[in-house]
Design an enzyme around this catalytic site. Sequence first.
Site, PDB file in Angstrom:
ATOM      1  CB  VAL A  14     -61.579   1.320  -5.443  1.00 15.68           C
ATOM      2  CG1 VAL A  14     -62.799   0.324  -4.422  1.00 15.68           C
ATOM      3  CG2 VAL A  14     -61.835   2.471  -3.716  1.00 15.68           C
ATOM      4  CE  LYS A 106     -67.639   8.551   0.414  1.00 16.54           C
ATOM      5  NZ  LYS A 106     -66.212   8.085  -0.194  1.00 16.54           N
ATOM      6  CD  GLU A 191     -59.752  13.286  -1.841  1.00 16.73           C
ATOM      7  OE1 GLU A 191     -58.610  14.046  -3.015  1.00 16.73           O
ATOM      8  OE2 GLU A 191     -59.636  12.193  -2.225  1.00 16.73           O
ATOM      9  CE  LYS A 206     -67.643   7.136   4.386  1.00 18.24           C
ATOM     10  NZ  LYS A 206     -66.433   7.063   5.042  1.00 18.24           N
ATOM     11  N   GLY A 303     -58.914   3.361   1.726  1.00 15.46           N
ATOM     12  CA  GLY A 303     -57.725   3.469   0.733  1.00 15.46           C
ATOM     13  C   GLY A 303     -57.411   1.599  -0.047  1.00 15.46           C
TER      14      GLY A 303
END
Length: 429
Positions: A14, A106, A191, A206, A303
């Site tokens: 990110v 988050k 992952e 979230k 992404g």
Amino acid sequence: MKEVEVALLGFGTVGSGTFSLLQTNAELIENRLGVRPHVSKIYVRNPQKYTDVTLPEGTVFTDSVDDVLGDETIRIVVEVMGGTTFARECVEKALKAGKNVVTANKDLLAEAGPYLLDLASKNGVDLRYEASVLGGIPIIRTLYDSLGGNKISELVGIMNGTTNFILSKMTEDGSNYDEVLAEAQALGYAEADPTADVEGLDAARKLAILSSIAFNRRIFFEDVHVEGITKIDSTDIAFGKEFGYTIKLLGIAKETKKGLSLNVHPAFISQQHPLAAVRGSYNALYVKGNGIDDAMFYGRGAGSLPTGSSVVSDIMEVTKNEAAQATGKLTPFFYPDKNLYASGKIESSYYMRLLVDNSTGVLAKVASKLAEQRISVQAVIQRNEDAQTATLAIVTSICPRSYILNVINAFNKLRVVKEVGSVIRIMAD
């Protein structure tokens, strides 16, 4: 042109995406703002890892977080490291030092969001976190601003791209869970340890963040009831298709007169529902408000560049506020009582798959046990596995979760039922 100094904490997926967009779209951003956000420092644990990265003049890597937090010229700290320990320490220090914070974290927001918002307001600075939920989909500011005049009654969302990819592939190819999980890991969607995704924990975090905004409550991760997708079988998906359903992992927050319910779980939805068409790694959120009625937001949920896009939008918003000396104007409002509604009381239809004796009168015995809990059979499909065994796929009437748990116990004691294979909620249209 006037500059506002920015520092990045972290330069992973990110962080690098954010920096790339800030450089690539620099002229556009400056023209739109009339002020230039300038990244002067990037904190990383080991600057030697980034010797192949060419930074523009005036930007440096540093391995000292104090070099960032102690720099009075830096007005915006962008936390893109992840985690809830060191990241929280850095965010708190930045806010207390009078620095604005942008974060994509988050986990941190689900654990301490309301507290950090209060801390930002107390210190007269901004805390922005658009990228913490649904990646590139601009939903947080939409809830705050564009839908601010609505009383939100329901949020229903596909909030995790990994699980949506897995369930989409299982639906389209008929593959089993383990096969598709391995494919998702090979493609980088999952992952090596996929627990946070497949057990619904990521989606629950979230949902907690969005619910805090939509319903003005101090909602945290532990307030959300969570179930994952690891028990979903391709057999159930095939039966669901015959009933006219598609399966998704949904985050559902709903406010009724009885209270606010917060749940993440797999659910069958009508193939005609807009969320049924959300495939692959995409995310979507369905919002119901008393002004807009229904609205759906769709896009990439993760992404480097999609998430970086949301981080950059927050940096731009805070840069504009900093230049106008208007930071700290967002005062969070929360009702004092959460008024949460227990998940066991929530009513819905259910899909049940039973392995039973292939003999006369079995369906009547099964229906009798359902009737004892005031549950009726709305639809049923029977498949004879062999001369001794059959599979029953049943759609029930609407009932509380507690009734279903009671009937599962009754089935486990019924001699003609060999196994209760699956129990999956069905979301009403």
